[in-house]
Design a protein around this motif. Structure first.
Motif, mmCIF file in Angstrom:
data_model
loop_
_atom_site.group_PDB
_atom_site.id
_atom_site.type_symbol
_atom_site.label_atom_id
_atom_site.label_comp_id
_atom_site.label_asym_id
_atom_site.label_seq_id
_atom_site.Cartn_x
_atom_site.Cartn_y
_atom_site.Cartn_z
ATOM 1 N N LYS A 169 19.531 -37.542 43.655
ATOM 2 C CA LYS A 169 19.185 -36.173 43.247
ATOM 3 C C LYS A 169 20.327 -35.479 42.497
ATOM 4 O O LYS A 169 20.493 -34.270 42.568
ATOM 5 N N LEU A 170 21.088 -36.269 41.721
ATOM 6 C CA LEU A 170 22.163 -35.722 40.908
ATOM 7 C C LEU A 170 21.672 -35.413 39.500
ATOM 8 O O LEU A 170 22.241 -34.565 38.810
ATOM 9 N N ILE A 171 20.625 -36.116 39.086
ATOM 10 C CA ILE A 171 19.969 -35.884 37.804
ATOM 11 C C ILE A 171 18.464 -36.049 38.002
ATOM 12 O O ILE A 171 18.031 -36.585 39.025
ATOM 13 N N THR A 172 17.716 -35.580 37.036
ATOM 14 C CA THR A 172 16.315 -35.984 36.950
ATOM 15 C C THR A 172 16.225 -36.907 35.743
ATOM 16 O O THR A 172 16.982 -36.764 34.777
ATOM 17 N N LEU A 173 15.334 -37.858 35.801
ATOM 18 C CA LEU A 173 15.188 -38.854 34.751
ATOM 19 C C LEU A 173 13.710 -38.991 34.430
ATOM 20 O O LEU A 173 12.901 -39.253 35.325
ATOM 21 N N GLU A 174 13.381 -38.770 33.176
ATOM 22 C CA GLU A 174 11.992 -38.856 32.749
ATOM 23 C C GLU A 174 11.924 -39.704 31.495
ATOM 24 O O GLU A 174 12.741 -39.548 30.586
ATOM 25 N N LYS A 175 10.962 -40.595 31.445
ATOM 26 C CA LYS A 175 10.788 -41.424 30.250
ATOM 27 C C LYS A 175 9.685 -40.831 29.396
ATOM 28 O O LYS A 175 8.556 -40.657 29.851
ATOM 29 N N CYS A 176 10.029 -40.483 28.178
ATOM 30 C CA CYS A 176 9.074 -39.955 27.202
ATOM 31 C C CYS A 176 8.976 -40.970 26.082
ATOM 32 O O CYS A 176 9.889 -41.063 25.252
ATOM 33 N N VAL A 236 12.183 -42.948 25.057
ATOM 34 C CA VAL A 236 13.408 -42.186 25.284
ATOM 35 C C VAL A 236 13.503 -41.778 26.753
ATOM 36 O O VAL A 236 12.547 -41.273 27.320
ATOM 37 N N HIS A 237 14.671 -41.997 27.338
ATOM 38 C CA HIS A 237 14.931 -41.536 28.702
ATOM 39 C C HIS A 237 15.598 -40.169 28.616
ATOM 40 O O HIS A 237 16.689 -40.043 28.051
ATOM 41 N N VAL A 238 14.953 -39.148 29.149
ATOM 42 C CA VAL A 238 15.491 -37.788 29.152
ATOM 43 C C VAL A 238 16.191 -37.561 30.489
ATOM 44 O O VAL A 238 15.615 -37.776 31.550
ATOM 45 N N VAL A 239 17.439 -37.128 30.413
ATOM 46 C CA VAL A 239 18.289 -36.970 31.592
ATOM 47 C C VAL A 239 18.642 -35.498 31.727
ATOM 48 O O VAL A 239 19.068 -34.869 30.761
ATOM 49 N N GLU A 240 18.461 -34.948 32.936
ATOM 50 C CA GLU A 240 18.810 -33.551 33.170
ATOM 51 C C GLU A 240 19.652 -33.441 34.437
ATOM 52 O O GLU A 240 19.323 -34.006 35.474
ATOM 53 N N LEU A 241 20.736 -32.693 34.346
ATOM 54 C CA LEU A 241 21.636 -32.480 35.465
ATOM 55 C C LEU A 241 21.002 -31.522 36.470
ATOM 56 O O LEU A 241 20.439 -30.500 36.096
ATOM 57 N N THR A 242 21.104 -31.847 37.748
ATOM 58 C CA THR A 242 20.631 -30.954 38.807
ATOM 59 C C THR A 242 21.804 -30.121 39.315
ATOM 60 O O THR A 242 22.969 -30.407 38.996
ATOM 61 N N GLY A 269 24.090 -32.374 41.105
ATOM 62 C CA GLY A 269 24.890 -33.148 40.158
ATOM 63 C C GLY A 269 26.026 -32.322 39.575
ATOM 64 O O GLY A 269 27.136 -32.827 39.367
ATOM 65 N N ALA A 270 25.767 -31.040 39.312
ATOM 66 C CA ALA A 270 26.819 -30.154 38.806
ATOM 67 C C ALA A 270 27.921 -29.984 39.848
ATOM 68 O O ALA A 270 29.108 -29.910 39.498
ATOM 69 N N ASP A 271 27.542 -29.931 41.129
ATOM 70 C CA ASP A 271 28.542 -29.841 42.192
ATOM 71 C C ASP A 271 29.427 -31.084 42.225
ATOM 72 O O ASP A 271 30.647 -30.988 42.416
ATOM 73 N N VAL A 272 28.842 -32.258 42.024
ATOM 74 C CA VAL A 272 29.621 -33.497 41.993
ATOM 75 C C VAL A 272 30.527 -33.497 40.756
ATOM 76 O O VAL A 272 31.711 -33.828 40.846
ATOM 77 N N ALA A 273 29.997 -33.097 39.605
ATOM 78 C CA ALA A 273 30.779 -33.065 38.369
ATOM 79 C C ALA A 273 31.988 -32.147 38.491
ATOM 80 O O ALA A 273 33.054 -32.428 37.942
ATOM 81 N N ASP A 305 27.240 -31.754 32.193
ATOM 82 C CA ASP A 305 27.716 -30.427 32.571
ATOM 83 C C ASP A 305 28.335 -29.700 31.372
ATOM 84 O O ASP A 305 28.174 -28.498 31.217
ATOM 85 N N ARG A 306 29.007 -30.440 30.517
ATOM 86 C CA ARG A 306 29.701 -29.831 29.374
ATOM 87 C C ARG A 306 28.827 -29.702 28.132
ATOM 88 O O ARG A 306 28.930 -28.720 27.398
ATOM 89 N N LEU A 307 27.994 -30.699 27.860
ATOM 90 C CA LEU A 307 27.184 -30.694 26.643
ATOM 91 C C LEU A 307 25.922 -29.858 26.771
ATOM 92 O O LEU A 307 25.288 -29.541 25.782
ATOM 93 N N GLY A 308 25.554 -29.549 27.970
ATOM 94 C CA GLY A 308 24.280 -28.899 28.234
ATOM 95 C C GLY A 308 23.584 -29.749 29.266
ATOM 96 O O GLY A 308 23.810 -30.964 29.309
ATOM 97 N N PRO A 309 22.775 -29.164 30.083
ATOM 98 C CA PRO A 309 22.256 -29.897 31.232
ATOM 99 C C PRO A 309 21.230 -30.983 30.902
ATOM 100 O O PRO A 309 20.817 -31.715 31.779
#
Length: 105
Positions: A64-71, A74-80, A83-87, A26-30
């Motif tokens: 459903k707090l983040i999305t997680l994709e493996k490239c 590297v595991h790419v993590v994005e806040l939903t 997830g921002a509501d929980v944060a 939430d703070r560093l960028g989604p």
């Protein structure tokens, strides 16, 4: 290897690690990668093994707090939005410590 730390203590640490992960995003960028997030967690005293961290990211994705994709490797993590509501403490979910105004992370 068996730990002599009680399960309750480990669960509290996992819940705080989950909250800190959401708040970092939430703070560093989604969007970030798992290596960066795990390094940041270590800096604030919430270390854990890479395997347990990736397992926790999968659990956050299932909620459903983040999305997680493996490239590649590297595991790419994005806040939903959820997830921002929980944060921000607007929503509580099992397995994540409750955010409060004085939360240090």
């Amino acid at each position: 290897m068996k730990s002599n730390i009680p399960d309750g203590v480990l669960e509290i640490a996992r819940e705080h690690r989950a909250l800190a992960t959401l708040r970092l995003l939430d703070r560093l960028g989604p969007c970030s990668n798992a290596e960066v997030l795990q390094g940041c967690l270590g800096l604030i005293g919430l270390r854990g093994s890479r395997d347990s961290f990736i397992e926790q990211l999968h659990a956050l994705a299932e909620q459903k707090l983040i999305t997680l994709e493996k490239c590649e490797r590297v595991h790419v993590v994005e806040l939903t939005a959820r997830g921002a509501d929980v944060a921000a403490g607007r929503l509580e979910v099992p397995g994540v410590a409750k955010a409060y105004p004085e939360c240090p992370y």
